[in-house]
Design an enzyme around this catalytic site. Structure first.
Site, PDB file in Angstrom:
ATOM      1  N   ASP A   1      17.227  24.181   3.569  1.00 29.82           N
ATOM      2  CA  ASP A   1      18.106  23.167   3.699  1.00 29.82           C
ATOM      3  C   ASP A   1      18.837  22.931   1.940  1.00 29.82           C
ATOM      4  O   ASP A   1      18.188  22.926   0.992  1.00 29.82           O
ATOM      5  CB  ASP A   1      17.618  21.870   3.855  1.00 29.82           C
ATOM      6  CG  ASP A   1      18.646  20.599   3.929  1.00 29.82           C
ATOM      7  OD1 ASP A   1      19.578  20.718   3.426  1.00 29.82           O
ATOM      8  OD2 ASP A   1      18.016  19.629   4.669  1.00 29.82           O
TER       9      ASP A   1
ATOM     10  N   GLY B   1      29.819  35.942   6.845  1.00 27.49           N
ATOM     11  CA  GLY B   1      30.682  36.647   6.307  1.00 27.49           C
ATOM     12  C   GLY B   1      30.986  36.591   4.860  1.00 27.49           C
ATOM     13  O   GLY B   1      31.371  37.658   4.404  1.00 27.49           O
TER      14      GLY B   1
ATOM     15  N   PRO C   1      27.841  32.389   9.656  1.00 31.54           N
ATOM     16  CA  PRO C   1      27.385  33.465  10.439  1.00 31.54           C
ATOM     17  C   PRO C   1      27.257  34.730   9.313  1.00 31.54           C
ATOM     18  O   PRO C   1      26.898  35.760   9.868  1.00 31.54           O
ATOM     19  CB  PRO C   1      28.208  33.552  11.491  1.00 31.54           C
ATOM     20  CG  PRO C   1      29.573  33.311  10.942  1.00 31.54           C
ATOM     21  CD  PRO C   1      29.250  32.034  10.362  1.00 31.54           C
TER      22      PRO C   1
ATOM     23  N   CYS D   1      36.822  25.017   4.910  1.00 28.09           N
ATOM     24  CA  CYS D   1      37.923  25.220   5.681  1.00 28.09           C
ATOM     25  C   CYS D   1      38.487  23.924   6.265  1.00 28.09           C
ATOM     26  O   CYS D   1      38.925  23.936   7.387  1.00 28.09           O
ATOM     27  CB  CYS D   1      37.370  26.034   6.759  1.00 28.09           C
ATOM     28  SG  CYS D   1      36.247  25.443   7.732  1.00 28.09           S
TER      29      CYS D   1
END
Length: 434
Positions: free
Chosen positions: A315, A269, A267, A385
């Site tokens: 992509d 960050g 999104p 992550c």
């Protein structure tokens, strides 16, 4: 809407929707809060119940099976959901009296599946009388015991075992993944300093302190996002970003005037952090395969006062000749299993090893393709992550075996139980000068 929907009723309906695969919990919660017009205490209880029941699914279903003396799969979804709601309140929410947890759950049963209300009442009261330790598996069956105690799939525990030094460390990691971390605010230094932010928070009665890992981060002492913090976010002074994600950008060192590609940006960050570190000088191109999500990057940049970000649907696995050797820095924060953020995304606790393995080729393809866009002397940042070696150092090492023009400059695996951050992998590679 004729029926009254309080927190427990709304949670029951949302959990059923999540159980049947209609929505992920975060999306369901966002829509349900508006749909049921939940506010303040009801909103907080609703959110706690939905996230908590999903997070504790394996534990709750194991206890139900022990007390009911029959497989959970034999129960109707509505009955299983009611029992999970009641047991979660009894086992995890100390502020709710036992009689209230039982009575409110039985009232829900009378409303939505009246034939099962007696069964629901009996099982919840049996739990109150039971020795809680006797409801867990035998600790000698280590995998089963840890899986049920911490509500994490056994396949994931095997992955953690392969990464960590001892069984004890695996359990410390599992315990850390069961604690929702306190939010971190990334300061928008285009608008104010960290010291000024801390003064504003203190003046509003909000306890916060400087991050020990990043000079641009502030840790909140409470997990609640207050109205004042929401105001600071909407005004573009801060945004929520974990310290690990901030450190990934600090390791990559975006500089004023540089040309940066963020190839899996939503999104937004990392694009925001890069642009702020560049003092809003240069260019950041933010790509994502999901066009609908790019509006989050556009609106976020506008709110933060960033003017050097532009967005494009793309992509990251597909080669684009126009981008070859164009970037000083390419950021590849690739899609991953998310095993480092299980505390924030409860569904990830139940991922299968097969689902995770399908990501390896995608991750490698993104890294290899986007390496073409790094100019000689430039940097390539790879991050996830997750704490799964197969998605992290294994991918990088496979890439380096074929691409000798790149050398590692920085590598770090962050672990929640050691570093107090999300589980996060960071690797920065440097391309040789021409």
């Amino acid at each position: 809407m004729n029926q009254r929907y309080d927190a427990r009723c709304a949670a029951f309906n949302s959990l059923l929707r999540c159980e049947c695969g209609a929505k992920y919990s975060n999306l369901e919660i966002d829509s349900a809060i508006g749909r049921y017009k939940l506010e303040d205490a009801e909103k907080r209880l609703y959110t706690t119940l939905v996230y908590g029941v999903i997070e504790s699914k394996l534990t709750l279903e194991y206890i139900i099976a022990r007390l009911a003396r029959r497989p959970v799969e034999s129960l109707e979804p509505e009955v299983k959901t009611l029992l999970c709601l009641g047991l979660y309140q009894l086992s995890r929410l100390d502020r709710i009296p036992e009689h209230a947890a039982v009575n409110e759950t039985v009232e829900l049963a009378k409303r939505f599946c009246p034939r099962a209300s007696g069964f629901v009442n009996a099982l919840l009261r049996a739990y109150i009388r039971a020795d809680r330790n006797s409801l867990l598996p035998d600790p000698n069956d280590r995998m089963k015991y840890l899986s049920v105690k911490y509500s994490v799939a056994e396949e994931l525990i095997c992955i953690f075992d392969s990464l960590l030094a001892s069984n004890d460390e695996t359990e410390r990691l599992l315990a850390a993944l069961n604690v929702l971390p306190r939010p971190t605010l990334r300061v928008n230094t285009l608008k104010l300093s960290r010291d000024e932010l801390l003064r504003r928070l203190s003046d509003s009665g909000i306890e916060a302190y400087k991050s020990e890992l990043s000079e641009f981060a502030v840790k909140l002492a409470d997990s609640t996002i207050s109205d004042k913090i929401r105001e600071l976010i909407s005004s573009g002074y801060v945004y929520i970003q974990d310290e690990a994600s901030i450190l990934a950008l600090e390791a990559a060192r975006p500089m004023p005037g540089e040309y940066v590609l963020d190839v899996c940006s939503c999104p937004g960050g990392k694009s925001f952090t890069a642009a702020i570190m560049m003092n809003n000088q240069g260019r950041v191109r933010s790509f994502d395969i999901h066009k609908s999500k790019l509006s989050l990057v556009d609106s976020g940049a506008k709110r933060l006062g960033i003017t050097i970000i532009d967005t494009t649907e793309r992509d990251a696995r597909v080669y684009d000749e126009s981008l070859v050797h164009i970037a000083d820095l390419v950021i590849c924060d690739v899609p991953c299993s998310g095993l480092g953020v299980i505390a924030k995304k409860p569904e990830l606790r139940y991922k299968s090893a097969a689902d995770i393995a399908r990501l390896y080729d995608i991750q490698y393809d993104i890294l290899e393709n986007c390496s073409n866009y790094v100019k000689p002397g430039g940097r390539l940042s790879y991050s996830t992550c997750t704490i799964n070696r197969g998605e992290n150092s294994d991918v990088v090492n496979s890439f380096l075996a074929k691409h000798t023009e790149f050398t590692p400059k920085y590598e770090k695996q962050l672990l929640p139980h050691i570093d107090g951050t999300d589980g996060f992998y960071i690797c920065v590679l440097s391309r040789a000068d021409a």
